[in-house]
Design an enzyme around this catalytic site. Sequence first.
Site, PDB file in Angstrom:
ATOM      1  CE  LYS A  63       0.941   1.279   4.393  1.00  0.00           C
ATOM      2  NZ  LYS A  63       1.593   2.452   4.779  1.00  0.00           N
ATOM      3  N   PRO A  77       8.898  -4.343  -0.490  1.00  0.00           N
ATOM      4  CG  PRO A  77       9.382  -2.070  -0.750  1.00  0.00           C
ATOM      5  CD  PRO A  77       8.480  -3.325  -1.353  1.00  0.00           C
ATOM      6  CB  VAL A  78      12.040  -5.928   4.101  1.00  0.00           C
ATOM      7  CG1 VAL A  78      11.926  -6.098   5.876  1.00  0.00           C
ATOM      8  CG2 VAL A  78      11.548  -7.153   3.621  1.00  0.00           C
ATOM      9  CB  ALA A  79      11.704  -2.035   7.440  1.00  0.00           C
ATOM     10  N   GLY A  80       9.560  -0.776   4.615  1.00  0.00           N
ATOM     11  CA  GLY A  80       9.800   0.109   3.520  1.00  0.00           C
ATOM     12  C   GLY A  80       8.736   1.196   3.707  1.00  0.00           C
ATOM     13  CG  MET A 109       5.876   0.579   0.156  1.00  0.00           C
ATOM     14  SD  MET A 109       6.110   0.201  -1.345  1.00  0.00           S
ATOM     15  CE  MET A 109       4.571   0.505  -2.214  1.00  0.00           C
ATOM     16  N   GLY A 147       4.446  -4.319   3.988  1.00  0.00           N
ATOM     17  CA  GLY A 147       4.915  -5.683   3.615  1.00  0.00           C
ATOM     18  C   GLY A 147       4.469  -6.656   4.613  1.00  0.00           C
ATOM     19  N   GLY A 148       4.986  -6.482   5.937  1.00  0.00           N
ATOM     20  CA  GLY A 148       4.539  -7.252   6.927  1.00  0.00           C
ATOM     21  C   GLY A 148       3.081  -7.623   7.269  1.00  0.00           C
ATOM     22  CG  ASP A 205      -0.509  -0.202   8.035  1.00  0.00           C
ATOM     23  OD1 ASP A 205      -1.457   0.734   8.575  1.00  0.00           O
ATOM     24  OD2 ASP A 205       0.562  -0.105   7.785  1.00  0.00           O
TER      25      ASP A 205
HETATM   26  O1  C5P Z   1      -0.208  -1.295  14.480  1.00  0.00           O
HETATM   27  P1  C5P Z   1       1.040  -1.531  14.178  1.00  0.00           P
HETATM   28  O2  C5P Z   1       1.851  -2.781  14.950  1.00  0.00           O
HETATM   29  O3  C5P Z   1       1.761  -1.617  12.789  1.00  0.00           O
HETATM   30  O4  C5P Z   1       2.005  -0.320  14.640  1.00  0.00           O
HETATM   31  C1  C5P Z   1       3.535  -0.295  14.527  1.00  0.00           C
HETATM   32  C2  C5P Z   1       3.829   1.015  15.478  1.00  0.00           C
HETATM   33  O5  C5P Z   1       3.378   2.415  14.690  1.00  0.00           O
HETATM   34  C3  C5P Z   1       3.204   1.138  16.918  1.00  0.00           C
HETATM   35  O6  C5P Z   1       3.844   0.437  17.950  1.00  0.00           O
HETATM   36  C4  C5P Z   1       3.054   2.847  16.854  1.00  0.00           C
HETATM   37  O7  C5P Z   1       4.458   3.207  17.468  1.00  0.00           O
HETATM   38  C5  C5P Z   1       2.948   3.083  15.608  1.00  0.00           C
HETATM   39  N1  C5P Z   1       1.576   3.453  15.247  1.00  0.00           N
HETATM   40  C6  C5P Z   1       0.945   4.789  15.729  1.00  0.00           C
HETATM   41  N2  C5P Z   1      -0.263   5.122  15.477  1.00  0.00           N
HETATM   42  C7  C5P Z   1      -0.750   4.146  14.723  1.00  0.00           C
HETATM   43  C8  C5P Z   1      -0.493   3.074  14.076  1.00  0.00           C
HETATM   44  C9  C5P Z   1       0.932   2.780  14.436  1.00  0.00           C
HETATM   45  O8  C5P Z   1       1.834   5.411  16.795  1.00  0.00           O
HETATM   46  N3  C5P Z   1      -2.269   4.678  14.484  1.00  0.00           N
END
Ligand code: C5P
Length: 301
Positions: A11, A99-102, A104, A106-107, A141
């Site tokens: 995305k 891409p990893v940690a990109g 987008m 991916g995870g 996501d």
């Molecule tokens: O939800 P997810 O595990 O992908 O989020 C990863 C990190 O991104 C969260 O631990 C937080 O630090 C940050 N995040 C946030 N607010 C959001 C989504 C993600 O601060 N709405």
Amino acid sequence: MRQHIARAPAKVNLQLSVGPLQDDGFHDLVTVFHAVALFDDVHAMAAEPGAGISLSVTGVQRDLVPLDSTNLAWRAAQALANHAGVDPDVHLRITKGIPVAGGMAGGSADAAAALVACDSLWGLRTPRAELMEIAATLGSDVPFGLHGGTAIGTGRGEILTPVLTRSSFWWVFALAEGGLSTPAVYAECDRLRAGSAVAAPMLSGPLMSALRSGDASEVAKNLSNDLERAAVSLRPSLSRVLGLGEEYAALRAIVSGSGPTCAFLARDGEHALDLSVALSSAGLCRTVVRASGPVSGAALV
Ligand code: C5P
């Protein structure tokens, strides 16, 4: 023998408005997700009873992907098995194209695809609404990885409302050498905004109209990403990559999500091809790929 392979898209956020930090450590968001034709595949393979979950990864940047229970696809398989009350016996093979940690997702795509592939392997036929609920427990996501298309995300990003778009859009993505940690980018965003009042995020009306009309230059004018400044602050070289957008006449260049991938919106497929050649020859990024959107969410191949 039937294969249980699911494919999920990457995305880009067309709007990413980040509200104040909440008590749960997340930020209240208004975002517009847009799924593009870069994919990861997850193959769920039958394992002996009692074998549990195992995981292998092929494709680009496979060395950067964890092979244990910290992997979101692994957690997705475990969560689905818990939900259905079955033993989580499966070998997951992930083929990375995203891409990893990109920035987008991916995870998250891998988690969405693992839900669909394991659901098929274990013959569960879990209703879509329940898969979406499990997805929301895995990451902000992940529901969008299942949903696909173009959708407004609110809450942490997990509450989705579909957006109808009139046409396809063409993108070029400049993929960076290393990744950026999403929590680190959010923390940098908070640091940069410390001391100033942060307004509640609001959906962009002009972006919605532009998507409805299918006019790529109107969409370009209305792209926004509140995490861009933070991503550039952590990775200053991104400002040069974004500058190439103007140099090579992209309609617009933005950081994708929390970065470091940069997304360039093109007029059409041919323009995207020209743009990708020009960006590749500039030699500032690991690789350059072209992809259109929107595309569907995670589904069996
Ligand atoms: O939800 P997810 O595990 O992908 O989020 C990863 C990190 O991104 C969260 O631990 C937080 O630090 C940050 N995040 C946030 N607010 C959001 C989504 C993600 O601060 N709405």
